[in-house]
Design an enzyme around this catalytic site. Structure first.
Site, mmCIF file in Angstrom:
data_model
loop_
_atom_site.group_PDB
_atom_site.id
_atom_site.type_symbol
_atom_site.label_atom_id
_atom_site.label_comp_id
_atom_site.label_asym_id
_atom_site.label_seq_id
_atom_site.Cartn_x
_atom_site.Cartn_y
_atom_site.Cartn_z
ATOM 1 N N ARG A 59 38.127 23.175 36.130
ATOM 2 C CA ARG A 59 39.100 24.315 37.099
ATOM 3 C C ARG A 59 40.176 23.555 37.943
ATOM 4 N NH1 ARG A 59 36.100 28.653 40.246
ATOM 5 N NH2 ARG A 59 38.043 29.755 39.692
ATOM 6 N N HIS A 112 37.297 32.630 51.030
ATOM 7 C CA HIS A 112 36.039 31.871 49.662
ATOM 8 C C HIS A 112 36.431 30.586 48.443
ATOM 9 C CE1 HIS A 112 35.274 35.819 47.849
ATOM 10 N NE2 HIS A 112 34.681 35.887 49.216
HETATM 11 N N1 APR Z 1 46.869 42.719 37.428
HETATM 12 C C1 APR Z 1 46.520 43.610 38.057
HETATM 13 N N2 APR Z 1 44.933 43.466 38.529
HETATM 14 C C2 APR Z 1 44.493 42.696 37.333
HETATM 15 C C3 APR Z 1 45.010 42.130 36.238
HETATM 16 C C4 APR Z 1 46.243 41.230 36.511
HETATM 17 N N3 APR Z 1 46.879 41.251 35.646
HETATM 18 N N4 APR Z 1 43.651 41.656 35.668
HETATM 19 C C5 APR Z 1 42.696 41.506 35.859
HETATM 20 N N5 APR Z 1 42.851 43.151 36.926
HETATM 21 C C6 APR Z 1 42.119 43.188 38.107
HETATM 22 C C7 APR Z 1 40.892 43.610 37.329
HETATM 23 O O1 APR Z 1 40.588 44.815 36.963
HETATM 24 C C8 APR Z 1 39.553 43.410 37.864
HETATM 25 O O2 APR Z 1 39.709 44.974 39.600
HETATM 26 O O3 APR Z 1 41.434 41.942 39.241
HETATM 27 C C9 APR Z 1 40.513 42.651 39.149
HETATM 28 C C10 APR Z 1 39.395 41.440 39.315
HETATM 29 O O4 APR Z 1 37.676 41.532 39.823
HETATM 30 P P1 APR Z 1 37.310 39.862 40.092
HETATM 31 O O5 APR Z 1 37.220 39.266 38.669
HETATM 32 O O6 APR Z 1 35.978 40.670 40.202
HETATM 33 O O7 APR Z 1 37.281 39.445 40.575
HETATM 34 P P2 APR Z 1 37.222 39.188 42.327
HETATM 35 O O8 APR Z 1 37.782 41.119 43.077
HETATM 36 O O9 APR Z 1 38.316 38.073 42.859
HETATM 37 O O10 APR Z 1 36.039 38.948 42.236
HETATM 38 C C11 APR Z 1 35.652 39.029 43.606
HETATM 39 O O11 APR Z 1 33.839 36.474 43.554
HETATM 40 O O12 APR Z 1 32.719 35.686 41.920
HETATM 41 C C12 APR Z 1 33.618 35.954 42.944
HETATM 42 O O13 APR Z 1 34.466 34.365 44.827
HETATM 43 C C13 APR Z 1 34.457 35.097 43.888
HETATM 44 O O14 APR Z 1 36.469 35.597 44.653
HETATM 45 C C14 APR Z 1 35.586 35.507 43.550
HETATM 46 C C15 APR Z 1 35.135 37.316 44.010
#
Ligand code: APR
Length: 242
Positions: A59, A112
């Protein structure tokens, strides 16, 4: 003019998705072929440091292949305009990539951790390091000699970084934007409710409604790179910022 605004923006993986960085959650709950607990916990690091190191080194190497997108850039414009008008602006990101800072964000808290940093788990040594990306070579600590530095990432079960600074920003928050986050990982996911309950206006952008969405939030579905530039222009126009 002086702006009586405290703007807090929380971003998650969705803001970097438009730059080609994988999000965490999705069909099957796998993250790049791994379960989160296989690669993102202190227990995983203790059990199988080779797997965890390789995963993060890959990554880290990929960072140089991705670029900030229009959402990152729009947030830089929002920060500059709010701060130029003497408002308060804080960008809190859950993302461990460096796309916000490469776009030009200044008031940025990586709650994070950061892929671009390594630290020692024995002593308090830490450094920025973008160059050492060999997936098969551990790096010893130059301070205490411990055999391997770890990624400067907050794993599940660890305490997020910058919580006092985030509390200070939230205490002054009048306008809160949550962008590209699924709203399931706390304490980050709790900030939207905190802001709302303190009387701030709240906007949420995501592909689908996140778990912590409330009817009082203004929900703007869609890709961050499409939605955020328009939202920023609208807010700046409302606030009289040129
Ligand atoms: N534009 C806007 N939103 C988007 C897009 C996009 N192009 N693509 C995906 N999403 C949204 C999805 O609908 C979802 O709600 O982004 C979100 C991604 O969610 P996660 O993958 O759960 O990411 P995140 O919320 O940042 O995760 C939180 O979890 O694993 C841990 O530490 C890690 O910081 C991370 C934390």
């Amino acid at each position: 003019m002086t702006l009586r605004r405290g703007v807090v923006v929380l971003t998650g993986a969705g803001v970097s998705a438009d730059s080609g960085v994988a999000t965490f959650r999705g069909p099957g709950g796998l993250w790049e072929g791994h379960r989160l607990e296989e690669v993102a916990t202190p227990e995983a690091w203790a059990r199988d440091p080779v797997l965890v190191w390789r995963f993060y080194q890959e990554r880290r190497a990929r960072l140089s292949t991705v670029q900030p997108n229009d959402a990152h850039r729009a947030l830089v414009r929002l920060e500059r305009r709010v701060r130029d008008a003497d408002g308060l602006f804080t960008l809190v990101t859950q993302n461990v990539d460096d796309l916000h800072e490469r776009a030009g964000s200044r008031e940025l808290l990586h709650m994070h951790g950061e892929l671009t940093r390594l630290r020692c788990e024995r002593c308090d040594y830490g450094r920025e390091d973008r160059a050492s990306v060999d997936p098969d070579a551990f790096l010893p600590c130059p301070e205490c000699g411990h055999e391997r530095l770890r990624p400067d990432i907050v794993w599940f079960g660890e305490v997020p970084f910058h919580l006092p600074a985030i509390d200070r920003a939230m205490a002054a928050c009048t306008h809160f934007l949550a962008i590209g986050t699924s709203g399931v990982v706390y304490p980050a996911a709790g900030l939207l409710m905190l802001a709302r309950e303190a009387g701030a206006r709240t906007w949420v952008n995501s592909l689908e409604a996140p778990d912590n969405l409330h009817p009082d939030d203004t929900f703007l579905p869609g890709r961050a790179a499409d939605v955020v530039p328009g939202l920023v222009e609208e807010l700046c126009a409302d606030w009289g910022l040129g």
